[in-house]
Design a protein around this motif. Sequence first.
Motif, PDB file in Angstrom:
ATOM      1  N   MET A 111       0.639  -1.162   0.057  1.00  0.00           N
ATOM      2  CA  MET A 111       0.092  -0.035   0.052  1.00  0.00           C
ATOM      3  C   MET A 111       0.649   1.457  -0.046  1.00  0.00           C
ATOM      4  N   ASN A 112       0.360   2.051  -0.732  1.00  0.00           N
ATOM      5  CA  ASN A 112       1.078   3.717  -0.255  1.00  0.00           C
ATOM      6  C   ASN A 112       0.869   4.296   0.519  1.00  0.00           C
ATOM      7  N   PRO A 113       2.389   4.236   0.760  1.00  0.00           N
ATOM      8  CA  PRO A 113       2.674   4.987   2.660  1.00  0.00           C
ATOM      9  C   PRO A 113       1.281   6.526   2.850  1.00  0.00           C
ATOM     10  N   ARG A 114       1.862   7.030   1.432  1.00  0.00           N
ATOM     11  CA  ARG A 114       0.766   8.792   1.488  1.00  0.00           C
ATOM     12  C   ARG A 114      -0.490   8.509   0.966  1.00  0.00           C
ATOM     13  N   GLN A 115      -1.587   7.596   0.909  1.00  0.00           N
ATOM     14  CA  GLN A 115      -2.731   7.793   0.455  1.00  0.00           C
ATOM     15  C   GLN A 115      -3.669   6.698   1.288  1.00  0.00           C
TER      16      GLN A 115
ATOM     17  N   THR B 234      -8.370   6.030   0.128  1.00  0.00           N
ATOM     18  CA  THR B 234      -7.615   6.769  -1.494  1.00  0.00           C
ATOM     19  C   THR B 234      -7.336   4.667  -1.600  1.00  0.00           C
TER      20      THR B 234
ATOM     21  N   TYR C  29      -4.331   5.794   7.850  1.00  0.00           N
ATOM     22  CA  TYR C  29      -2.932   6.143   6.612  1.00  0.00           C
ATOM     23  C   TYR C  29      -2.973   4.758   6.965  1.00  0.00           C
TER      24      TYR C  29
ATOM     25  N   ALA D  88      -0.134   3.679   8.207  1.00  0.00           N
ATOM     26  CA  ALA D  88       1.137   3.241   9.019  1.00  0.00           C
ATOM     27  C   ALA D  88       0.223   3.298  10.536  1.00  0.00           C
TER      28      ALA D  88
ATOM     29  N   PHE E  44       3.277  -1.873  -4.068  1.00  0.00           N
ATOM     30  CA  PHE E  44       2.055  -0.839  -4.111  1.00  0.00           C
ATOM     31  C   PHE E  44       2.467  -0.018  -5.192  1.00  0.00           C
TER      32      PHE E  44
ATOM     33  N   ASN F 274       5.865   9.656  -2.368  1.00  0.00           N
ATOM     34  CA  ASN F 274       6.954   9.368  -1.356  1.00  0.00           C
ATOM     35  C   ASN F 274       7.949  10.135  -1.819  1.00  0.00           C
TER      36      ASN F 274
END
Lengths: 545, 271
Positions: free
Chosen positions: A370-374, A378, A416, A418, B161, B183
């Motif tokens: 998973m994209n940590p910034r989404q 999302t 998120y 995290a 991802f 990122n």
Amino acid sequence: MTGTLLKVRDLRIGATIYPPGAAAEDIEIVHGVSFDLERGKVLGLIGESGAGKSTIGLASLAYGRGGVRITGGEVHLNGRDILSLGPKGHRDLRGAEVSYVSQSAAASFNPSKPILQQVTEATIRHGRLSAREAEARAIDLFRQLGLPEPETIGQRYPHQVSGGQLQRCMTALALCPKPDLVVFDEPTTALDVTTQIDVLKAIKDAIAATGVAALYITHDLAVVAQVSDEIMVLRNGATVEHGTAEQIISAPQEAYTQALVSVRSTQNPARTGPATPVVEIRNVSARYKGLDADIVSDISVELVPGRTLAVVGESGSGKSTLARVLTGLLPPREGKILFEGRALAREYDARPRDDLREIQMIYQMADVAMNPRQNVGTIIGRPLEFYFGMKGSEKVRRVRELLDAIDLGAEFADRYPAELSGGQKQRVCIARALAAKPKVIICDEVTSALDPLVAEGILKLLLDLQTAEGVAYMFITHDLATVRAIADTIAVMHRGKIVRYGPKPQVLSPPFDDYTDLLLGSVPEMRIGWLEEVIARRKMESAGH
Amino acid sequence: MTRIPIPALFGLVFTGLFFAMAVLAPLIAPYGPAEIVGDVWEPASADHLMGTDNIGRDLLTRMIYGGRTTILVATLATVISFVTGACLGLFAAVIGGWVDQALSRFVDLMMSIPTLIFALVVLSVMPVTLPVLIVVMGLLDATRVYRLSRAVAVDITVMDFVEAARLRGEGRGWIVFREILPNALSPLVAEMGLRFIFMVLFVSTLSFLGLGVQPPAADWGGIVKENKDGIVYGIGAALWPAAAIATLAISVNLVADWVLGRTTSLKGGRG
């Protein structure tokens, strides 16, 4: 030599955490743990990740890893309070009186020095033995641990031996200074089952031969039952139950221990009868660019709606490569893949969007999948938007439904990755796969990074969703217990080939081929004496041949 | 957000002051930028807080307008360098193959020529106007940003991802701007602070050598050049722009450091 070697009293360990968007905070991660360890005995520390078992293990070296502090209590080794020793005292203690075997030998050895030099280094520097004696002892230990060519294996570099051998070298490293106590921190967790058995046996024999006491840390109750005299069950930094190995395995008192012992109760309903396959993989061979050997060769399997195909094998057997071929990440060299009777494009970027939608993938490491910034909304919402053009309130509603389906609340949409636990992350990945409404989901070792009880929950969820959605699973795993729980058909892979393929009852019942027999026989069983039985049986078999 | 550490606060205040000065230059400058208001190299007085320059213009006014030019050129050049460098770098990492090879080797080629010499050569054959100056500086610097963003993106591209996004069928635009860029932002932001400072130094150097901002307009480097002869006579007019360059560089750096520290927290901090 009898008597108490290690005495831990009311051990308290703290750490500072930095929650996102909030001030740093001091927390206690081990809450007053006490135990005694006799000379020459093995105490198993067992618990899920975060139970504090490694932290306690390292505390017996008076060490706190990564900002962890020992905040209270006493640790006595050989009658001495080791927590009050200064840095000099700690240096003299570690690698001499107490030594440590870590989970990943590959990460612990210096790749640019020969093994023997590293095995004897601490012993020589502490002045426990002279260089010549240390080398002789190391070679003795190599022999005791069943390493091939014990005289010369020390000249090799870490990359020139296998993972299981390296782990045994590390055990030799720990035993070389003739310590009183060795802390084994998940020494076999990263190994394949067939390798694990040899390493376990070697460790157990070496402990018996040298009379050293040991703390054996693991999350696998079946493993700890083989090597320990006593077992201590930990949860959230506190002792749940402490008893002899016999008592913990056969008569656990606490509910949590009972749950651990009886884990793997999940069972899929038996589904038989003919059905039209949704995906047919026919005679597929594939290799990576630049290699002149196939990683998988001549593979033919079928995926049936609402059923699960389990692909089992050790690391390197080609099972994940098969998944990459199916997804189109690695185009097959030969053979073809049929989806509902028509051939799929070999490469994923040549497949139409709808074909991509039909085959979804769930990864082993939910962390990096998973994209940590989404945020979760999302992550789950994107397939909805991308495949079905959902927007606004329609999308929000569907995301909520999906969160519901994976037993998470609607409030998770704003979180998120995290901020999620390991199990929750994997659930979100499942929801992301489901959002595409696929006919096939590839599950690549989805539970192997999770604690047993959490993994159990994930398996249950996957089975429920399968019943509801009628999706076909291709379940890649090295864990035979998982296979027993969820498979309808099983394909056993070894060195890139399928050695056994068929419905579960048939694959899991004799007569076995050699490899399947070895694989099935290597899965630790939760009873004492199992290890000896297996080794004895193997000896008899090899003598018979 | 918790407390801002003191060095970052210092950096923020000074960076803020410099930028405010740049924006509000016509309002706060006491005189016109080219207006001759006194004698040559007058010492500081109530009328002329920093004295006057080599032809009798108010030095404070010159400094304020010079700062405006310096900051404008540096900012725009940084923006150009980041937009081109980061976009190309990220796309090269995502596309890979010969596109990546061709771009990377071209950038290597550009980087093998010393930037200042290259800039001098280009500017000596082109008309030196502000837009040309900005574009030349931006493009030359983009090579550095390309290297960094490609290196960062290559590490991110192999994450699961990103593979998941590819398998979903996402286009390159989504993968670059929605999966990878967020990122890669932390190191890029830190680098941006650093590059901005290099741009300030770069434009000052060019102006000092006479190939940057052309008179009568001036930037800080130009003011140093105009007043450098005064140093021989013990007149410190040239030191003011030098001090301004140093202060701006340090303050922007302090801010960039703080942003980097805040966004790269391993505990899930987001910038």
